[in-house]
Design a protein around this motif. Structure first.
Motif, PDB file in Angstrom:
ATOM      1  N   LEU A   1       0.818  -1.203   0.000  1.00 53.51           N
ATOM      2  CA  LEU A   1       0.000   0.000   0.000  1.00 53.51           C
ATOM      3  C   LEU A   1       0.856   1.258   0.000  1.00 53.51           C
ATOM      4  O   LEU A   1       1.922   1.293   0.592  1.00 53.51           O
TER       5      LEU A   1
ATOM      6  N   ARG B   1       1.486   7.040   2.051  1.00 54.95           N
ATOM      7  CA  ARG B   1       1.940   8.411   2.244  1.00 54.95           C
ATOM      8  C   ARG B   1       0.924   9.309   2.912  1.00 54.95           C
ATOM      9  O   ARG B   1       1.263  10.136   3.727  1.00 54.95           O
TER      10      ARG B   1
ATOM     11  N   ARG C   1      -7.618  15.961  -1.300  1.00 55.91           N
ATOM     12  CA  ARG C   1      -8.695  16.856  -1.702  1.00 55.91           C
ATOM     13  C   ARG C   1      -8.753  17.123  -3.191  1.00 55.91           C
ATOM     14  O   ARG C   1      -9.776  16.992  -3.833  1.00 55.91           O
TER      15      ARG C   1
ATOM     16  N   LEU D   1      -1.938  22.590   2.055  1.00 54.03           N
ATOM     17  CA  LEU D   1      -3.322  22.557   2.532  1.00 54.03           C
ATOM     18  C   LEU D   1      -4.024  21.284   2.082  1.00 54.03           C
ATOM     19  O   LEU D   1      -4.708  20.616   2.845  1.00 54.03           O
ATOM     20  N   ASP D   2      -3.776  20.954   0.824  1.00 55.10           N
ATOM     21  CA  ASP D   2      -4.438  19.805   0.221  1.00 55.10           C
ATOM     22  C   ASP D   2      -4.115  18.497   0.933  1.00 55.10           C
ATOM     23  O   ASP D   2      -4.883  17.551   0.888  1.00 55.10           O
TER      24      ASP D   2
ATOM     25  N   ARG E   1       4.652  -3.114   4.302  1.00 57.70           N
ATOM     26  CA  ARG E   1       5.978  -3.552   3.897  1.00 57.70           C
ATOM     27  C   ARG E   1       6.543  -4.604   4.849  1.00 57.70           C
ATOM     28  O   ARG E   1       7.191  -5.564   4.432  1.00 57.70           O
TER      29      ARG E   1
ATOM     30  N   ALA F   1      12.955  15.452   9.355  1.00 57.84           N
ATOM     31  CA  ALA F   1      14.078  14.648   8.889  1.00 57.84           C
ATOM     32  C   ALA F   1      14.741  13.847   9.997  1.00 57.84           C
ATOM     33  O   ALA F   1      15.217  12.741   9.765  1.00 57.84           O
TER      34      ALA F   1
ATOM     35  N   LYS G   1      10.161   6.784   7.298  1.00 58.44           N
ATOM     36  CA  LYS G   1      11.535   6.676   6.855  1.00 58.44           C
ATOM     37  C   LYS G   1      12.389   5.955   7.882  1.00 58.44           C
ATOM     38  O   LYS G   1      12.049   5.894   9.030  1.00 58.44           O
ATOM     39  N   ASN G   2      13.483   5.405   7.420  1.00 52.41           N
ATOM     40  CA  ASN G   2      14.416   4.680   8.271  1.00 52.41           C
ATOM     41  C   ASN G   2      13.870   3.330   8.706  1.00 52.41           C
ATOM     42  O   ASN G   2      13.646   3.082   9.897  1.00 52.41           O
ATOM     43  N   TRP G   3      13.666   2.457   7.725  1.00 57.50           N
ATOM     44  CA  TRP G   3      13.156   1.107   7.973  1.00 57.50           C
ATOM     45  C   TRP G   3      14.154   0.301   8.784  1.00 57.50           C
ATOM     46  O   TRP G   3      13.800  -0.573   9.569  1.00 57.50           O
TER      47      TRP G   3
END
Lengths: 394, 178, 552
Positions: free
Chosen positions: C36, C39, C46, C144-145, C170, C487, C512-514
């Motif tokens: 999937l 994000r 929107r 905004l979206d 994952r 970050a 991030k950073n699996w």
């Protein structure tokens, strides 16, 4: 022995350590079994130990030079570039302890070595600070910017390893060409080191008079044989080489000659490598990276940008703007170095956004990381030396 | 649902409109910034006081009720010096009709200015702006610049560049009190 | 607008990809995906749901990341082009004609084209500003979206997700529940130790930490927007002053665009590194480069005129402060700052002459002419006088017999004098300039012989007022916070479910950073004996792995 001499010796010792550590990491990377053998682990441990030893010595150079000069040793091209090389090693050590990969060392250290060698070709004397640099912002802005850039450099190293592993050397593709072009450029830098060392060893000097772009008479001293002459040149030294061509006033023929000699030496060097080994440099290096973990390299590449981008923003943009406002009355003047710092920043911002889409992971990301480093190098080399301005080092 | 859709459309339109307007305004202002002086026609002429070659003080507001022909100049400026004899001649005509000339010299030595005035027999008051403060107050850039100030103290016109005698006459006509 | 009703009964807004309640994929595309796209938590972005009107089309345009990245790249390339040749700001010419001529003269045809295309004033051009403006709009609209739906989804996410959601993460594993009831308990314990927020409901566990890092990008975008807003404000009058003031030692000048402030320059000082003193450490550098400036400063006194005084009235100026303006140390007062930017050394200040009989070379006396305020008559010696009939500070030649001056600056002083001595009581006229003396009315007996000059330095100061600085600083600060937030921290979630068939399902996700997530999951797995999980996304295939790839 003065403090300056001690400082120089410490730098030299660090340099040697990095060379040795490269070989040790080479040993850690070789070996035919899939799982790391005990001896390979030992090579790796030895490699990082020697690296750390060199780094400490390098820090020693930095501190002693700071004390000797009375200001942070980042005030001219030699000092800045050396600090940059040092911080690349530092960034590598940091990443090594997170991911424990000797491949990174095998490639990061030579890059740092080449950079320090390049730096040493420029005037090395301690120089007093001109009024514009008399501010503690010198320390803060320049060191933070160098730190940020060095962390970003690690992403380029990881990208390079990825590319060496994945680009198909056997087929004639654009990727193969550009990868070898990157290798060629590294050799050209070595060519610059070789040519500068040769001519300085010979104590070569030749003076000319010429007419500058404001139509005023000037004098200039070449430290490499004059392949190109300045506008309306006239030789002042006996036995000066007769230039092959005369340049219009806007071209600095001395710099052009130096660059051309570097290109000549570098190309010859490259030619010799290819002749003797019968392979391209990419092909030579490929066996070394065969066993590198691509996912890991991709992750390191991304992570380095994630860590380095904020530091770079802070040092190269924010601190820079604050200092510019205090010293030059305007926090941003669109001078070439500022613009190229902005270009670097925009580029890495684009990189981070492109990473949002999975299609950009892997090889594309690796290319971007390498390009980012090229932009940083452009700012360091071309902007400082060619597009001179208020802000340039040379 | 349709209501929400309408609401969203409205919000988006408003946001985009504000943003685009703001950007266009900024770009337009930046583009025209160079050309617009801070003072414009219709503004009140800033009051000031300067000393003339004879040591007398002249304050602008003293001349309210009269039209003031305010000229900024220097002896090195060719067009400035060229128009001065014409200014002097028209001054003779219009000073009875309530028009005053104040010629503001930009930071030169008394000697130079006096010599010039003597050489051309100039009769109008020449005042000395030693510190350039009046020049800054009026945001004067090129020379010569002449401002026509009407009897109410408002700026009627700003002229940059050399004027012919005809121009000068018509300008003075313009600001003479009724 | 049609909502999508999920199998579980929850109503989702149109365009939703994953059910907001149970996490089941709602679209065919999502069904087909092996992994999937997490994000935006599968929420309906929107812009993608409203595509009808022109406004929506424009909105979608600016909301797209692809467009944003394209804008970044275009700006980057445009900025680079502006560095090929120096911009107009750095060119030593002021009027348009001079500037055009400069580019053509120094850089040839390329320079001419560069100038004509407007590339020599690139960063101030309308199109470059438009690009930046578009980037600003993109920042606002794109943020905004995404941030609003993302916030809503993360806020109301459920603890138990459908297996189809878990399977497509994952990191996923399913297997025997070895510890039975205590598996969730032990997991909870370990996860809390690892500083996760843990929620357990009906045999389903959700452990989450670092959600705040998801807002990082939106915070840094807000910072950039504020920064750009600050830059825009400069266009408004009163927010920004940028003036230059050249002031000579001893002069008092009004500071342009400041309300009633005057500056008197007492002295300009230029210091260079003294080779003998600095020899030990810096000697080599000084020898190679020549003179290196160590300091330059202008010592000034700042005055202010009294409240009711008018421009031009320099009586009663009040002294405010006395300071030395150096590089990096501007003079600051009432929102203004005066910077030491430039200087000109040795401008002529006064000239000394001797009145000499040409034949006998006998001097009658000396006189010193102040080049800024010369006098009309000078008494020379016992009984001679020199009258200054004309003074031309920047003598540029004769026109119709009249000496001309091209500026009020004493760059090339010339004098028309009348010398009256006891021998020549009617007076002799002479024209004295640098390196030439002319006698227009016939030969004279006397002349003025040049003796000496006095010079003084001129300081170039920049006057600056910038009311937008604090806005820019705020924007910068917010940007740094956002970028560190996004970050340096990651959002990690681990789901552990007891399935209907008595097994245990484990899934995990991070933005991030699996690498680090896997390490933590391993720790929990060990304690709670969770089923082994698989990383379903690897950049290598199984074939590569067999080729002898190392794990690090």
């Amino acid at each position: 022995m003065t403090l300056v001499d001690i400082s120089g010796n410490l730098l030299f010792f660090a340099f040697v350590c990095y060379l040795v550590a490269t070989l040790l990491f080479g040993g850690a990377v070789k070996g035919s079994k899939t799982e790391e053998s005990a001896s390979e682990k030992r090579w790796g441990k030895l490699g990082i130990t020697v690296t750390i030893l060199g780094f400490i010595s390098n820090l020693g150079y930095f501190v002693t030079r700071w004390i000797a000069a009375g200001h942070a040793p980042v005030s001219n091209l030699f000092e800045f570039t050396t600090a940059f090389g040092m911080m690349i090693v530092g960034a590598f050590i940091l990443i090594y302890f997170i991911y424990k990969t000797p491949f990174l060392g095998l490639f990061a250290l030579p890059v740092a070595i080449i950079i320090i060698a390049y730096a040493s070709m420029f005037p090395r004397e301690l120089n007093p600070l001109i009024p514009a640099l008399k501010s503690y912002w010198l320390t803060v802005h320049v060191i933070t910017a160098a730190l940020g850039e060095s962390i970003l450099a690690i992403s380029a190293v990881a990208g390079l390893i990825y590319l060496l592993k994945h680009v198909d050397i056997t087929k004639r593709t654009k990727q193969r060409f550009w990868l070898e072009a990157v290798m060629f450029t590294l050799v050209l830098v070595l060519g610059f080191v070789a040519s500068s060392t040769t001519f300085s060893f010979m104590d070569y000097e030749a003076s000319f008079s010429y007419v500058d772009k404001e139509e005023k008479p000037q004098e200039i001293t070449y430290d490499t044989p004059a392949l190109f002459g300045m506008n309306q040149y006239e030789a002042l030294s006996p036995n000066a080489m007769v230039p092959l061509a005369e340049m219009p006033p806007i071209v600095n023929a001395k710099k052009l000659s130096t660059v051309t000699w570097a290109l000549i030496f570098g190309t010859v060097l490259y030619g010799l490598i290819r002749l003797i080994s019968r392979k391209s440099i990419s092909a030579l290096l490929q066996p070394l990276v065969k066993k590198a973990n691509s996912t890991l390299m991709d992750e390191i590449g991304y992570r380095a940008v994630l860590i380095g981008f904020p530091v770079f923003t802070l040092g190269a943009l924010i601190f820079a703007m604050i200092w510019a406002q205090e010293a030059w009355s305007r926090f941003w003047g669109w001078d070439p170095k500022e613009v190229w710092a902005l270009i670097t920043w925009l580029f890495y911002a684009a990189f981070l956004h492109l990473r949002l889409s999975r299609g950009w992971h892997g090889e594309k990301s690796a290319w971007l990381a390498v390009i980012g480093f090229i932009i940083i190098m452009f700012n360091l080399i071309a902007v400082n030396l060619i597009i001179a301005g208020l802000h340039s080092y040379a | 649902m349709a209501q929400m859709k309408q609401k969203r459309l409205l919000i988006r339109t408003v946001i985009l409109a504000i943003l685009i307007l703001a950007i266009v305004y900024t770009i337009y202002t930046n583009a025209t910034k160079e050309r617009s002086a801070i003072l414009g026609v219709g503004d009140e002429a800033p009051d000031f006081t300067l000393v003339d070659l004879n040591g007398e003080e002249h304050q602008l507001s003293d001349y309210k009720g009269q039209g003031v022909f305010l000229n900024f100049w220097g002896t090195w400026c060719k067009p400035c010096t060229k128009e001065m004899p014409a200014m002097d001649r028209q001054y003779e005509v219009y000073k009875e009709q309530g028009v005053q000339i104040l010629a503001v010299n930009i930071a030169q030595s008394n000697l130079e200015v006096q010599n010039f005035a003597d050489q051309y027999g100039l009769n109008f008051p020449i005042v000395m702006d030693r510190t350039k403060s009046v020049m800054h107050a009026y945001n004067i850039d090129p020379l010569p610049t002449t401002l026509l100030i009407n009897p109410d103290g408002k700026i009627e016109r700003i002229i940059t560049g050399e004027m012919t005698e005809q121009d000068i006459a018509s300008f003075m006509e313009q600001i003479k009190p009724e | 607008m049609d909502n999508i009703i999920c199998v579980c009964g929850h109503e989702n807004p149109k365009g939703t990809i994953l059910c907001g309640n149970c996490g089941r994929p709602l679209t065919d595309e999502a069904e087909k995906q092996k992994l999937l796209d997490m994000r935006y938590e599968g929420s309906a972005r929107r812009s993608q749901t409203y595509n009808k009107s022109m406004i929506d089309k424009v909105w979608n345009f600016f909301s797209s990341v692809k467009i944003g990245v394209s804008l970044i790249v275009i700006i980057l390339v445009a900025a680079a082009i502006g560095t090929i040749l120096p911009q107009v700001l750095y060119v030593p010419a002021t009027t348009e004609t001079d500037i055009a001529a400069y580019y053509e003269r120094v850089y040839g045809t390329f320079g001419e084209i560069y100038y004509k295309l407007g590339l020599s004033d690139l960063y101030g051009s309308w199109w470059f500003q438009t690009l930046i403006g578009m980037l600003g709009i993109s920042l606002i609209v794109a943020s905004l979206d995404r941030v609003i739906p993302l916030y809503k989804s993360l806020k109301k996410q459920r603890t138990r997700r459908h297996e189809s959601f878990m399977k497509r993460q994952r990191l996923f594993g399913k297997g025997q529940n070895t510890l039975g009831d205590s598996s969730l308990l032990k997991s909870e314990e370990k996860l809390k130790e690892l500083r996760y927020n843990v929620k357990v409901e009906n045999g389903a566990l959700l452990a989450e930490k670092g959600r705040f890092s998801r807002w990082g990008p939106y915070v840094n975008h807000a910072g950039l927007i504020i920064f750009l807003f600050g830059v825009m404000l400069r266009a408004l009058p009163g927010f920004y002053v940028d003036e230059t003031l050249w002031i000579r030692e001893g002069e008092t000048r009004a500071i342009p665009e400041t309300p009633g402030f005057y500056l008197e320059s007492k002295e300009f000082i230029l210091e260079t590194y003294d080779k003998s003193q600095a020899d030990e450490v810096f000697g080599e550098a000084i020898e190679r480069v020549g003179t290196i400036a160590s300091n330059y400063q202008t010592d000034v006194i700042l005055y202010q005129k009294p409240e009711d005084a008018l421009p031009g009235d320099t009586k009663n100026l009040k002294q405010i402060k006395e300071e030395s303006i150096q590089v990096n140390k501007p003079l600051k007062f009432e929102g203004f700052a005066v910077y030491q930017m430039d200087f000109r050394l040795d401008e002529l200040r006064s000239m000394q002459f001797s009145l000499i009989n040409k034949e006998t070379e006998e001097p009658l006396g000396d006189l010193s002419i102040d080049l800024v305020n010369p006098e009309k008559t000078y008494k020379v010696g016992e009984d001679s006088t020199v009258e200054l009939l004309g003074y031309y500070p920047d003598f540029s030649g004769f026109e119709d017999g009249e000496p001309q001056t091209k500026s009020p600056l004493p760059n090339n002083p010339a004098f028309l004098v009348k010398m009256i001595t006891p021998q020549t009581p009617k007076g002799e006229t002479s024209f004295v300039a640098i390196k030439q003396t002319l006698e227009p009315l016939g030969e004279n007996e006397y002349k003025l012989a040049f003796q000496n000059v006095e010079t003084r330095d001129v300081s170039g100061l920049t006057i600056r007022k910038d009311k937008t600085l604090w806005i820019l600083a705020l924007g910068g600060l917010l940007f740094m916070i956002g970028v560190v937030q996004g970050a340096y921290f990651n959002h990690r979630r681990i789901w552990i479910h007891e399935t209907t068939d008595g097994q245990l399902a484990v899934a995990a996700h991070t933005n991030k950073n699996w690498f680090a997530l896997k390490k933590e999951l391993d720790q929990v797995s060990e304690i709670a004996q969770l089923p082994a999980y698989e990383d379903q996304q690897e950049l290598e295939t199984e074939v590569d792995k067999k080729d002898g790839e190392k794990s690090s």
